[in-house]
Design a protein around this motif. Sequence first.
Motif, PDB file in Angstrom:
ATOM      1  N   PHE A 179       0.821  -1.210   0.000  1.00 45.67           N
ATOM      2  CA  PHE A 179       0.000   0.000   0.000  1.00 45.67           C
ATOM      3  C   PHE A 179       0.855   1.261   0.000  1.00 45.67           C
ATOM      4  O   PHE A 179       2.016   1.238   0.417  1.00 45.67           O
ATOM      5  CB  PHE A 179      -0.902   0.049   1.249  1.00 45.67           C
ATOM      6  N   ASP A 180       0.240   2.372  -0.400  1.00 41.14           N
ATOM      7  CA  ASP A 180       0.853   3.677  -0.182  1.00 41.14           C
ATOM      8  C   ASP A 180      -0.103   4.623   0.540  1.00 41.14           C
ATOM      9  O   ASP A 180       0.247   5.777   0.811  1.00 41.14           O
ATOM     10  CB  ASP A 180       1.319   4.316  -1.502  1.00 41.14           C
ATOM     11  N   ASP A 181      -1.290   4.105   0.895  1.00 41.41           N
ATOM     12  CA  ASP A 181      -2.272   4.946   1.573  1.00 41.41           C
ATOM     13  C   ASP A 181      -2.592   4.466   2.981  1.00 41.41           C
ATOM     14  O   ASP A 181      -3.443   5.046   3.664  1.00 41.41           O
ATOM     15  CB  ASP A 181      -3.564   5.017   0.756  1.00 41.41           C
ATOM     16  N   LYS A 182      -1.939   3.401   3.428  1.00 50.36           N
ATOM     17  CA  LYS A 182      -2.117   2.914   4.793  1.00 50.36           C
ATOM     18  C   LYS A 182      -0.897   2.104   5.185  1.00 50.36           C
ATOM     19  O   LYS A 182      -0.141   1.628   4.327  1.00 50.36           O
ATOM     20  CB  LYS A 182      -3.392   2.079   4.936  1.00 50.36           C
ATOM     21  N   ASN A 231      -1.028  -3.115  -4.263  1.00 53.89           N
ATOM     22  CA  ASN A 231      -2.250  -3.694  -3.681  1.00 53.89           C
ATOM     23  C   ASN A 231      -2.221  -5.214  -3.713  1.00 53.89           C
ATOM     24  O   ASN A 231      -3.261  -5.875  -3.670  1.00 53.89           O
ATOM     25  CB  ASN A 231      -3.510  -3.170  -4.369  1.00 53.89           C
TER      26      ASN A 231
END
Length: 366
Positions: A179-182, A231
Amino acid sequence: MKNRTSTTARLGSLASIALVASVGLAACSSGSGGGGSTDSTSAGDVGVTLIVKTTTNPFFVAMEDGAKAAAEKAGVNLTLAAGKEDGDEDTQIQAIENAISKGDKGILITPNGPSVVDAIQKARDAGLYVIALDTPPDPADAVDITFATNNFAAGESIGTWTAAQLNGKKATIALLDLFDDKVVSVDYNRDQGFLTGMGIDTADDQKNGDEAATGSYSGGEYEIVGNEATNGAEDGGRTAMETLLSKNSDINVVYTINEPAAYGAYQALQAAGKEKDVLLVSIDGGCAGVKNVEEGIIGATAQQYPVKMAELGVEAIAKLATDGTAPETTKGLDFFDTGSALVTDTPVDGLDSITSADASKICWGE
């Protein structure tokens, strides 16, 4: 989830496990789940819900199969639930709420992110025993116990293998993360374990991407081209690899969070005519991934055992329900280590590994 003892010692053998439940309950059949859906059976006195990240990844399908087999053996009423995709927290939260409403004894979950932690606490407050599988939540004590691979050690093994294969050449590295958002521990433990195995200073070992972009690894000089999220999916791996190749076409080392992402990366490398110039490594050890090792697509992977994770989780909750005995962590760790093994057909002296032929006989821990 790290263990700083030597890689060789950690990978010498699969974990020895004795958590077999002897449960005198009525026999039942178990449900089968799809992405974002739930399925339950009507028989059995002990209810257990397994909530996986997604059923688009064969890793989690194998986990469901292991849970169904264990539930049938133990007479457990099993419900299956899954997120629609990796990172889908809302569907997992709803499945937790459903387990509470049904009066289940326990939950097995591969958390899709930090938002599920409050729902897990609600389940525990309601008296459910919660076991994380494969991916511990943050904080780790948000669940009663975790059954998982030592993901840091798994990453370290493929990093050590990669450094040895380079034989002093400069490492131009692409890091294909989850991930890059969590932030989830399985993501940074694998990534940071890999870099540690390479001999690269990781700065904050619970954070991806903050290490120096250039410097020295154990065999020579390195350059990190960048970190890209996949992902955990094939299409994500392909896109991430394309992005990093556009930044630097000299990439010769590719770390991937899992084997679907690795195969996507391989497709991008192949399209660019670079597939023979790169050491591609991963973590999973599934049947398809092991075949990729055999075919020379993946140089090395770290094999995990999701079937074992699920079987032991079901058995542990069944045993807790019948005699009150709770599972214990592996000595010296804050989780129960279900084992891993380095899989490669190009072994390194002093680094324990198994061949793709041997790994194919035990992929997913079946």
